[in-house]
Write a protein that holds these residues in place. Structure first.
Motif, short mmCIF file in Angstrom:
data_model
loop_
_atom_site.label_atom_id
_atom_site.label_comp_id
_atom_site.label_asym_id
_atom_site.label_seq_id
_atom_site.Cartn_x
_atom_site.Cartn_y
_atom_site.Cartn_z
N ARG A 205 54.42 -49.58 0.46
CA ARG A 205 55.51 -49.17 -0.43
C ARG A 205 56.61 -48.44 0.35
N LEU A 206 57.83 -48.48 -0.18
CA LEU A 206 58.93 -47.71 0.41
C LEU A 206 59.03 -46.37 -0.33
N VAL A 207 58.91 -45.30 0.43
CA VAL A 207 58.86 -43.95 -0.16
C VAL A 207 59.97 -43.10 0.45
N ASP A 208 60.74 -42.44 -0.41
CA ASP A 208 61.85 -41.59 0.03
C ASP A 208 61.45 -40.13 -0.14
N ILE A 209 61.30 -39.43 0.98
CA ILE A 209 60.85 -38.03 0.87
C ILE A 209 62.01 -37.03 1.02
N HIS A 210 63.20 -37.55 1.29
CA HIS A 210 64.35 -36.64 1.42
C HIS A 210 65.42 -37.12 0.45
N THR A 211 65.33 -36.66 -0.78
CA THR A 211 66.23 -37.10 -1.83
C THR A 211 66.38 -35.95 -2.82
N HIS A 212 67.61 -35.66 -3.20
CA HIS A 212 67.87 -34.40 -3.92
C HIS A 212 68.33 -34.61 -5.35
N LYS B 262 53.21 -41.48 13.03
CA LYS B 262 52.45 -41.11 11.82
C LYS B 262 52.98 -39.86 11.14
N ARG B 263 53.71 -39.05 11.89
CA ARG B 263 54.25 -37.80 11.32
C ARG B 263 55.70 -37.95 10.89
N MET B 264 56.18 -39.19 10.83
CA MET B 264 57.59 -39.40 10.46
C MET B 264 57.69 -40.20 9.17
N MET B 265 58.71 -39.90 8.37
CA MET B 265 58.81 -40.49 7.02
C MET B 265 60.25 -40.78 6.63
N PHE B 266 60.45 -41.94 6.05
CA PHE B 266 61.76 -42.37 5.57
C PHE B 266 62.36 -41.39 4.56
N GLY B 267 63.69 -41.23 4.65
CA GLY B 267 64.41 -40.42 3.66
C GLY B 267 65.84 -40.92 3.55
N THR B 268 66.52 -40.53 2.47
CA THR B 268 67.88 -41.03 2.24
C THR B 268 68.94 -39.93 2.19
N ASP B 269 68.54 -38.72 1.80
CA ASP B 269 69.49 -37.64 1.53
C ASP B 269 70.36 -37.93 0.30
N HIS B 270 69.96 -38.89 -0.53
CA HIS B 270 70.67 -39.15 -1.79
C HIS B 270 70.71 -37.85 -2.60
N PRO B 271 71.75 -37.52 -3.35
CA PRO B 271 72.97 -38.30 -3.59
C PRO B 271 74.10 -37.97 -2.61
N PHE B 272 73.76 -37.31 -1.50
CA PHE B 272 74.81 -37.04 -0.51
C PHE B 272 75.09 -38.32 0.28
N PHE B 273 76.20 -38.32 0.94
CA PHE B 273 76.64 -39.46 1.76
C PHE B 273 76.76 -40.76 0.95
N PRO B 274 77.44 -40.71 -0.23
CA PRO B 274 77.64 -41.95 -0.98
C PRO B 274 78.63 -42.86 -0.26
N PRO B 275 78.61 -44.16 -0.56
CA PRO B 275 79.58 -45.05 0.09
C PRO B 275 80.99 -44.71 -0.38
N LEU B 276 81.94 -44.85 0.52
CA LEU B 276 83.32 -44.53 0.14
C LEU B 276 83.91 -45.65 -0.69
N LYS B 277 83.44 -46.87 -0.43
CA LYS B 277 83.88 -48.00 -1.27
C LYS B 277 82.69 -48.41 -2.13
N GLY B 278 82.95 -49.04 -3.26
CA GLY B 278 81.88 -49.42 -4.18
C GLY B 278 81.00 -50.55 -3.66
N THR B 279 80.20 -50.28 -2.65
CA THR B 279 79.31 -51.33 -2.15
C THR B 279 77.99 -51.28 -2.90
N GLU B 280 77.27 -52.42 -2.91
CA GLU B 280 75.99 -52.51 -3.60
C GLU B 280 75.00 -51.49 -3.01
N LYS B 281 74.85 -51.56 -1.69
CA LYS B 281 73.88 -50.65 -1.05
C LYS B 281 74.60 -49.56 -0.28
N TRP B 282 73.93 -48.41 -0.21
CA TRP B 282 74.53 -47.28 0.50
C TRP B 282 74.29 -47.43 2.00
#
Ligand code: URA
Ligand code: ZN
Length: 383
Positions: free
Chosen positions: A6-13, A326-346
């Motif tokens: 699974r894709l898990v986001d551990i840095h999201t606010h 093994k000690r590293m984990m995906f994160g996004t920092d959402h909702p910070f750093f949104p796209p400046l243009k309306g793109t589908e993916k950030w």
């Protein structure tokens, strides 16, 4: 699909509605300022001193659960461990901070408990609670909040900044807090807010670039180094500390740190291990935006094994490289750093996913671990 892939986001606010109401009611930073632009209400977030360009535009991405889930769906994120964004409760009086911490912890529990099901035993949202870490708070109040969080089944840790109760995280007064967090098995997510002295940024208007790109990670670097030097990890070996932004500059500076300690016998005598050993006890998000940086951080973590008690740290000693990733984990920092243009993916999300995919030397299994499996095991969600 197996849980481990699974894709898990551990840095999201999130700024929960109750917290937004507080920010809207305030007349000084941190605050949300609402004005009218072209006949429409326009919300601006002001959380940093000298916030450029009238504050950051904010909208439902910052407070609505449905927006979080839509964002997750758009990026293929199965599960998120959500945390209140900075500056948490840092600016409140102790009694206000204690009450609000406890209310926001209940709110976040409900936010997660009401989220869609990922599998028969898992929800899509889990959370990091808040402690009322402000000057003059009693340690008892902090311990009571830890107890509260440990009873909220969707809260798996706490997020904290670097100030502690005013003297930083190496304050001896916090020892019972580390003890209680370790005992409760709560993961501590260490996140920056203050950066470093703004004078370092000079006089040119560089927007948010210098405080966010450099100030934030240096703040984390300094706070973590002070924790190591204070012996917290020697006294609380089961403490699980997760560092934002891949630990900032700490991986790059850890050998220099070890050398400086070696040349300072008073400090060296306080520590049970070489400084590099402690990096193998930490957890790191993979919010570094580049494959070379991720690969480097995992190598530094894996190298910690060479500094087990009595080991010389010589380059000849074997190192299990997988122990790093093994000690590293995906994160996004959402909702910070949104796209400046309306793109589908950030872009901020895609870049971090591509970085994981492109680390040379990581096997498919390791990449899957960083994408999700490692987080599921850290947060005891691999049921
Ligand atoms: N800006 C912030 O203020 N906080 C974050 O977590 C990221 C960007
Ligand atoms: Zn963040």
């Amino acid at each position: 699909m197996s849980l481990a892939s699974r894709l898990v986001d551990i840095h999201t606010h999130i700024y929960l509605p109750r917290y937004c109401a507080l920010l809207r009611s305030r007349t000084s930073v941190p605050r949300i300022l609402t004005s009218n632009r072209d006949g429409k209400p326009d919300d601006r977030l002001l959380i940093l001193d000298h916030e450029p360009s009238g504050g950051r535009p904010v909208g439902p991405h910052y407070w609505e659960r449905d927006e979080k889930i839509k964002f997750m769906d758009r990026h293929g994120i199965d599960l998120s461990v959500v945390s209140t964004a900075n500056p948490w409760l840092d600016f409140l009086h102790p009694s206000e901070a204690k009450t609000l911490a406890s209310q926001l912890n209940e709110d976040l529990e409900q936010y997660c408990a009401d989220s869609p099901q990922l599998s028969p035993s898992l929800k899509r949202l889990y959370g990091f609670g808040l402690l009322p870490l402000v000057p003059d708070i009693s340690i008892t109040a902090l311990l009571e909040t830890i107890e509260q969080i440990s009873k909220l089944s969707h809260l798996k840790g706490i997020i904290m900044g670097t100030k502690g109760i005013g003297k930083g995280l190496d304050d001896d007064a916090l020892d019972p807090v580390w003890e209680a967090l370790s005992k409760a098995g709560l993961v501590v997510f260490l996140h920056p807010h203050y950066g470093v002295d703004a004078k370092a940024w000079g006089e040119k208007d560089n927007g948010h670039v210098l405080p966010l790109a450099l100030g934030f990670p240096f703040e984390t670097t300094i706070a973590t180094t002070r924790l190591i030097l204070s012996g917290v990890f020697d006294r609380h070996p089961s403490l699980r500390l997760l560092l934002a932004h891949s630990g900032g500059a700490l991986p790059q500076l850890s050998s220099r740190l070890a050398s400086c300690i070696d040349h300072d016998p008073v400090v060296a005598s306080r520590l049970a291990h070489d400084a590099r050993w402690y990096l193998g006890k930490l957890y790191f998000d993979a919010v570094a935006y580049g494959p070379e940086e991720l690969g480097f951080v995992s190598d530094v973590i894996a190298r910690a094994g060479r500094f087990e008690a009595g080991a010389s740290g010589s380059t000849g000693a074997t190192v299990d490289r997988k122990l790093g990733s093994k000690r590293m984990m995906f994160g996004t920092d959402h909702p910070f750093f949104p796209p400046l243009k309306g793109t589908e993916k950030w872009r901020s999300v895609v870049e971090n996913l591509e970085a994981i995919d492109e680390v040379s030397g990581w096997s498919q299994e390791e990449k899957e671990g960083v994408r999700g499996g490692n987080a599921l095991s850290l947060f005891n969600l691999l049921l």
